[in-house]
Each structure stands twice: as structure tokens, then as C-alpha cells.
Scaffold this active site. Structure first.
Site, PDB file in Angstrom:
ATOM      1  N   ARG A  15     -17.258  10.948 -23.471  1.00  0.00           N
ATOM      2  CA  ARG A  15     -18.193  10.009 -22.846  1.00  0.00           C
ATOM      3  C   ARG A  15     -17.777   8.542 -23.014  1.00  0.00           C
ATOM      4  NH1 ARG A  15     -23.273  12.665 -25.756  1.00  0.00           N
ATOM      5  NH2 ARG A  15     -21.580  13.510 -27.024  1.00  0.00           N
ATOM      6  N   GLN A  73      -6.913  19.671 -36.401  1.00  0.00           N
ATOM      7  CA  GLN A  73      -7.670  20.686 -35.672  1.00  0.00           C
ATOM      8  C   GLN A  73      -7.124  20.719 -34.242  1.00  0.00           C
ATOM      9  OE1 GLN A  73     -11.593  19.544 -34.510  1.00  0.00           O
ATOM     10  NE2 GLN A  73     -12.338  21.630 -34.228  1.00  0.00           N
ATOM     11  N   GLY A 138     -28.875  17.096 -31.602  1.00  0.00           N
ATOM     12  CA  GLY A 138     -29.374  18.406 -32.021  1.00  0.00           C
ATOM     13  C   GLY A 138     -30.787  18.257 -32.571  1.00  0.00           C
ATOM     14  N   GLU A 152     -28.821  22.574 -30.424  1.00  0.00           N
ATOM     15  CA  GLU A 152     -28.151  21.495 -29.694  1.00  0.00           C
ATOM     16  C   GLU A 152     -28.895  21.178 -28.401  1.00  0.00           C
ATOM     17  OE1 GLU A 152     -25.530  19.519 -30.761  1.00  0.00           O
ATOM     18  OE2 GLU A 152     -26.219  20.561 -32.544  1.00  0.00           O
TER      19      GLU A 152
HETATM   20  C1  UD1 Z   1     -23.282  16.366 -33.207  1.00  0.00           C
HETATM   21  C2  UD1 Z   1     -24.205  17.494 -33.676  1.00  0.00           C
HETATM   22  C3  UD1 Z   1     -25.626  17.151 -33.257  1.00  0.00           C
HETATM   23  C4  UD1 Z   1     -26.026  15.815 -33.856  1.00  0.00           C
HETATM   24  C5  UD1 Z   1     -25.017  14.718 -33.507  1.00  0.00           C
HETATM   25  C6  UD1 Z   1     -25.328  13.491 -34.310  1.00  0.00           C
HETATM   26  C7  UD1 Z   1     -22.916  19.570 -33.597  1.00  0.00           C
HETATM   27  C8  UD1 Z   1     -22.644  20.825 -32.839  1.00  0.00           C
HETATM   28  N1  UD1 Z   1     -23.802  18.735 -33.052  1.00  0.00           N
HETATM   29  O1  UD1 Z   1     -23.377  16.350 -31.802  1.00  0.00           O
HETATM   30  O2  UD1 Z   1     -26.527  18.167 -33.719  1.00  0.00           O
HETATM   31  O3  UD1 Z   1     -27.338  15.471 -33.409  1.00  0.00           O
HETATM   32  O4  UD1 Z   1     -23.683  15.135 -33.816  1.00  0.00           O
HETATM   33  O5  UD1 Z   1     -24.487  12.409 -33.967  1.00  0.00           O
HETATM   34  O6  UD1 Z   1     -22.357  19.372 -34.655  1.00  0.00           O
HETATM   35  N2  UD1 Z   1     -15.485  16.651 -33.744  1.00  0.00           N
HETATM   36  C9  UD1 Z   1     -14.348  17.241 -34.256  1.00  0.00           C
HETATM   37  N3  UD1 Z   1     -13.889  18.373 -33.680  1.00  0.00           N
HETATM   38  C10 UD1 Z   1     -14.503  18.963 -32.627  1.00  0.00           C
HETATM   39  C11 UD1 Z   1     -15.674  18.353 -32.121  1.00  0.00           C
HETATM   40  C12 UD1 Z   1     -16.131  17.212 -32.697  1.00  0.00           C
HETATM   41  O7  UD1 Z   1     -13.759  16.734 -35.218  1.00  0.00           O
HETATM   42  O8  UD1 Z   1     -14.014  19.993 -32.179  1.00  0.00           O
HETATM   43  C13 UD1 Z   1     -15.968  15.414 -34.377  1.00  0.00           C
HETATM   44  C14 UD1 Z   1     -16.015  14.236 -33.402  1.00  0.00           C
HETATM   45  O9  UD1 Z   1     -14.819  13.513 -33.444  1.00  0.00           O
HETATM   46  C15 UD1 Z   1     -17.190  13.446 -33.905  1.00  0.00           C
HETATM   47  C16 UD1 Z   1     -18.089  14.450 -34.583  1.00  0.00           C
HETATM   48  O10 UD1 Z   1     -17.296  15.599 -34.805  1.00  0.00           O
HETATM   49  O11 UD1 Z   1     -16.795  12.477 -34.873  1.00  0.00           O
HETATM   50  C17 UD1 Z   1     -19.286  14.822 -33.709  1.00  0.00           C
HETATM   51  O12 UD1 Z   1     -18.833  15.358 -32.483  1.00  0.00           O
HETATM   52  P1  UD1 Z   1     -19.587  15.114 -31.122  1.00  0.00           P
HETATM   53  O13 UD1 Z   1     -18.897  15.888 -30.073  1.00  0.00           O
HETATM   54  O14 UD1 Z   1     -19.809  13.667 -30.902  1.00  0.00           O
HETATM   55  O15 UD1 Z   1     -20.986  15.839 -31.456  1.00  0.00           O
HETATM   56  P2  UD1 Z   1     -22.401  15.522 -30.813  1.00  0.00           P
HETATM   57  O16 UD1 Z   1     -22.467  16.150 -29.492  1.00  0.00           O
HETATM   58  O17 UD1 Z   1     -22.692  14.083 -30.910  1.00  0.00           O
HETATM   59 CA    CA Z   2     -21.583  12.309 -31.426  1.00  0.00          CA
END
Ligand code: UD1
Ligand code: CA
Length: 457
Positions: A15, A73, A138, A152
Site C-alpha cells: 500500500r 523470509q 485485526g 483479520e
Molecule cells: C498486522 C496484523 C493485524 C494488526 C496489524 C497492526 C497479522 C496477520 N495481522 O496486520 O492483526 O492489526 O498488523 O499493525 O499479523 N511481515 C513480514 N512477513 C510477511 C508479512 C508481513 O515480515 O510475510 C511484516 C511486515 O513487514 C510488517 C509486519 O509484518 O512490518 C506487519 O505486516 P502487515 O502486512 O503490515 O500486517 P497488517 O495487515 O498491518
Molecule cells: Ca501493517
């Protein structure tokens, strides 16, 4: 108690619509990831693991020397999958693992520490917050008071979407249980991702206590997912910094038009007009006044000094009572003594000006040592660079450099010397005397201007 910290920083940040990994975007001049690392540092974790993936080389380079361990990852299959990658790197002796989101930058150390304490190596502790607009987050699903699960946004029912208590992306879990839970995750959901948040329902099913504490201040738990959210958080952070400065007595013309991208130490009775940007480490002594639209980086401004509008200062020291600008530029190594005056369109680099020296208009001083009370005329420059090497110009106390002079370094102008306007000075000029280095003025007797030919008919 030994502690593990995991920072998830592998996501693309779709985004943000940017080629740069999201966690490398900057808030108040510092990457999101650096903010998170700085908040975690005082917890003195035995091990800090950063999960990298999207743009991993750049992300890892940005934290080199932090002492954190990076694990990759590839591909990025969700936050649960991210923690799976971190598990082998965790310290088994650390009973609690704190999980931080790389895109939730303003988390406070005290809040994280309280969550670690709430976990205590035995409970799953979640940090939640009530948001007026919970969209995208979430949702915390409770039965009575007890937390049952996190759902979520994309998987939530209409009724669940109405819930305003959301998960902040920050939790503390018993290390051994966390390791087991993340291995058991599936991706049976709207995004076909392995959600870390699904471990809450697992804990509930196993009878492991789940505790949720609500963050008092929503700013510290807001996530950055889009340019609009980044800008919103920047404003909130700047507002908080502005308020702290005003609390300490600094007079800001408008706290909404103030930017601090580093540290700013202020004495008493400091005034800062609108739209100034402070970067690196800046000190403003008692009574210093900063005009509108100045950019000041790594500088010390002395007591009572006045920096007029549109001035750019970097790596410089400004003495007490000095006047600088408007439209002046002080570059690294500029050191202005007491009551020095630097006027409009004057550039100073790697030069020391002693007390009372003045360069008021359109001038350049590079690699120069300027004595007390020197007057440096409009349009004069030091020619400090010969195409290969830099050389110094030394100007003795009370010297008067006329307008439009070129001082070709290395060169020394003696104390009290006067250099006639328009001189190109290539050799040392003696103290106390007038030196001219320009063509002598002549007047041609009987000279006439060419005339236009008379127009025909
Ligand atoms: C996540 C939470 C959500 C919460 C929100 C708060 C999950 C499934 N959801 O959602 O409940 O309300 O954060 O901000 O956890 N990342 C990785 N590897 C991946 C995916 C993400 O390292 O495969 C890291 C991203 O770089 C980021 C963080 O995890 O720093 C959160 O990922 P993002 O995709 O932004 O999660 P949200 O949809 O915001
Ligand atoms: Ca996020």
C-alpha cells in the site's frame, strides 16, 4: 529474565506503492525499523532477530552494527510465517519472546516492557487499542472479558468489523509455546497467508491464559501502511515534540509548522518561527532566535544569536550575538565568533571568523581564517581550490577587503590591511597598507562613441 525480541520487517508494504521496502521509509528522518530498534534497545534482550525479505539487502544494511541478527523470509507468506523463520534463531533460555511489527514505529519502551512482564514466560500477552476507525486492523474478539481470537479485517464478519478494539501487531509470548504454535499455522483465510494472529485461538484452545492490555495512547501503536498514514504519524510525532519543547519554555510560532528530525537542545527564551527544520544534533543557547524557513543540521547556535529567515546551516558553530542571514549558507566547518555578521547570499565553509567580523553581502569564504573585526566586502571570494588542492586564506584582524575581490589562496592579508575593490590578490598583502591588484583607471582624451549610420530617405 532473558528475553528474545523479534521484529517483523520482511513485508513489501504494497500500500506504500513504493520501490523502497516499507520499513526503510522515514519518520522524523529515521527509518521505521530504526525507531522500533531504538524502542527495543533498553529492554536489553539476549537476542534480537529481524525478519527480512522484501529488499532484504537494503534492510539488513540499514541495521548493520545494531547487534540484531537478521533472518530471511523468502517468500513472504504472512506474519506467522515470518515468526516461523525467526524461531530457530531464538535463545531457548529466553522464556519470553516479544514480537514487534517493523511498521509500528512509535511503540514506547515502557509499553513493551509492561507487555513482557504481563507475559512472564507463561501467558500470551497482546497489546490492543480502541480506535475510532479500526479499518484494516485485526479485531479482538472477546467473550465476556476473555479474549477468544483475533480476526483479520479481511476475514471479519460485519459484526466483527464493528469491533473497535484492535490488535496493535505487538505481543509477548512464552518462547517454547510460540515456536509450537507458529509451526501449526495454516493459511486457510482470505489472504492465503499464515497469520501470526491465529495463535491466539490456539492458546485459548490449549487453556493458556491470554491477557490483553489496552495501550493508553493510540499514537504509539498506529501502523504505517500508506503514505497518508506515514504523514499522519509524522504530524503526531512532530506535534508531541513541539509540545515537549514548549513545555520546556521554547517559544514556537506554530507547533503545527515545526519539524525536528534529530535532537534539539534549547536554553531559555529561545524563539523559533514557522517552518524550520532541525536535523542531527542541534543546540540553541539562551535567547537564540531562529527566523522562518531555516534548515539547521548538526549545529550550535550561541546565546542571543539571530538566524534570519531562509538560512541553511550544516555542521557549523555560531557564536553568541551573531547575526546570520537572511538567505545565508553555513557549511561544515564554519565557525563564527561572537557578534559576527553574515548577510544575505553569503556562503561560509570550513572557515573561522573571529569576533566582530562581517561579511554582509554576496560573498564566499572557504578554508579561511578571518581575524577580529574584518570587513569582507560584497561580492568578494576566496579562490580556495586550484583544481586539485584546497588552500587557506588568512586575513588579519581589522583588515578591510573591498568589494568584488578574489583572494587566490594560499594568501595572507596582514592585519589592518586594505584591499582595493576589484583586486585579484595572488601574493601576500602587507599589514596596515592599501594594496590594489587591478588595472589602473585611464581616461582617453578625445574618444568618441561610434555613431549609427544616418537613416536613408
Ligand atoms: C498486522 C496484523 C493485524 C494488526 C496489524 C497492526 C497479522 C496477520 N495481522 O496486520 O492483526 O492489526 O498488523 O499493525 O499479523 N511481515 C513480514 N512477513 C510477511 C508479512 C508481513 O515480515 O510475510 C511484516 C511486515 O513487514 C510488517 C509486519 O509484518 O512490518 C506487519 O505486516 P502487515 O502486512 O503490515 O500486517 P497488517 O495487515 O498491518
Ligand atoms: Ca501493517
Amino acid at each position: 529474565m532473558a528475553l528474545n525480541v523479534v521484529i517483523m520487517a520482511a513485508g513489501k508494504g504494497t500500500r506504500m506503492k513504493s520501490a523502497q521496502p516499507k520499513v526503510l521509509h522515514r519518520l522524523a528522518g529515521t527509518t521505521l525499523l530504526q525507531h522500533v530498534l531504538a524502542a527495543a534497545a533498553p529492554l536489553a534482550a539476549g537476542r534480537t532477530v529481524i525478519v527480512t525479505g522484501h529488499g532484504a539487502d537494503a534492510v539488513e544494511a540499514s541495521v548493520a552494527g545494531s547487534g540484531a541478527l537478521c533472518v530471511r523470509q523468502q517468500p513472504q507468506l504472512g506474519t506467522g510465517h515470518a515468526v516461523q523463520q525467526a524461531v530457530p534463531a531464538l535463545d531457548g533460555a529466553g522464556e519470553t519472546t516479544l514480537v514487534l511489527n517493523g511498521d509500528v514505529p512509535l511503540i514506547r519502551t515502557e509499553t513493551a516492557a509492561a507487555l513482557v512482564a504481563a507475559c512472564g514466560g507463561t501467558r500470551l500477552a497482546l497489546l490492543t487499542v480502541e480506535l475510532a476507525d479500526p479499518g484494516g486492523y485485526g479485531r479482538i474478539v472477546r467473550e465476556g472479558d476473555a479474549v477468544r481470537a483475533i480476526v483479520e479485517h479481511k476475514d471479519a464478519s460485519a459484526a466483527q468489523r464493528a469491533l473497535r478494539e484492535v490488535y496493535t501487531g505487538i505481543m509477548a509470548a512464552p518462547t517454547r509455546l510460540l515456536a509450537g504454535w507458529v509451526m501449526a499455522l495454516n493459511n486457510d483465510n482470505a489472504q492465503r497467508e499464515y497469520y501470526l494472529t491465529d495463535i491466539v485461538a490456539m492458546a485459548v484452545a490449549e487453556g493458556v491464559p491470554v491477557v490483553a492490555s489496552r495501550a493508553a495512547d493510540e499514537t504509539e501503536v498506529l501502523g504505517v501502511n500508506s503514505p497518508a498514514q506515514l504523514a499522519e504519524l509524522e504530524r503526531r510525532l512532530q506535534r508531541a515534540r513541539a509540545e515537549a519543547l514548549m513545555e520546556a519554555g521554547v517559544r514556537l510560532a506554530d507547533p503545527a509548522r515545526f519539524d525536528l528530525r534529530g535532537t534539539l537542545e534549547c536554553g531559555s527564551d529561545v524563539e523559533i518561527d514557522v517552518n524550520c527544520i532541525f536535523e542531527g544534533d542541534v543546540q540553541l543557547a539562551d535567547g537564540a532566535r531562529i527566523g522562518a524557513h531555516c534548515v539547521i543540521r548538526d549545529a550550535r547556535i550561541g546565546a542571543g544569536a539571530v538566524i534570519h529567515p531562509f538560512t541553511h546551516i550544516e555542521g557549523a558553530v555560531v557564536g553568541p550575538g551573531a547575526l546570520v542571514g537572511p538567505y545565508a549558507r553555513l557549511r561544515p566547518g564554519a565557525e563564527l565568533g561572537r557578534d559576527v555578521h553574515i548577510g544575505n547570499f553569503v556562503e561560509v565553509k570550513n572557515s573561522r571568523l573571529a569576533a566582530g567580523a562581517k561579511a554582509n553581502h554576496l560573498a564566499y569564504l572557504g578554508d579561511a581564517t578571518v581575524g577580529e573585526r574584518v570587513n569582507y566586502g560584497a561580492g568578494s571570494i576566496t579562490a580556495n581550490y586550484d583544481g586539485a588542492n584546497k588552500h587557506r586564506t588568512v586575513i588579519g584582524a581589522d583588515a578591510h577587503i573591498g568589494s568584488n575581490c578574489v583572494l587566490v589562496a594560499p594568501v595572507t592579508i596582514g592585519a589592518g590591511a586594505t584591499i582595493g575593490g576589484g583586486s585579484t590578490v595572488c601574493r601576500d598583502a602587507p599589514a596596515g597598507q592599501l594594496t590594489l591588484a587591478r588595472a589602473r583607471q585611464v581616461t582617453l582624451e578625445g574618444w568618441q562613441r561610434p555613431k549609427k549610420p544616418a537613416k536613408k530617405g
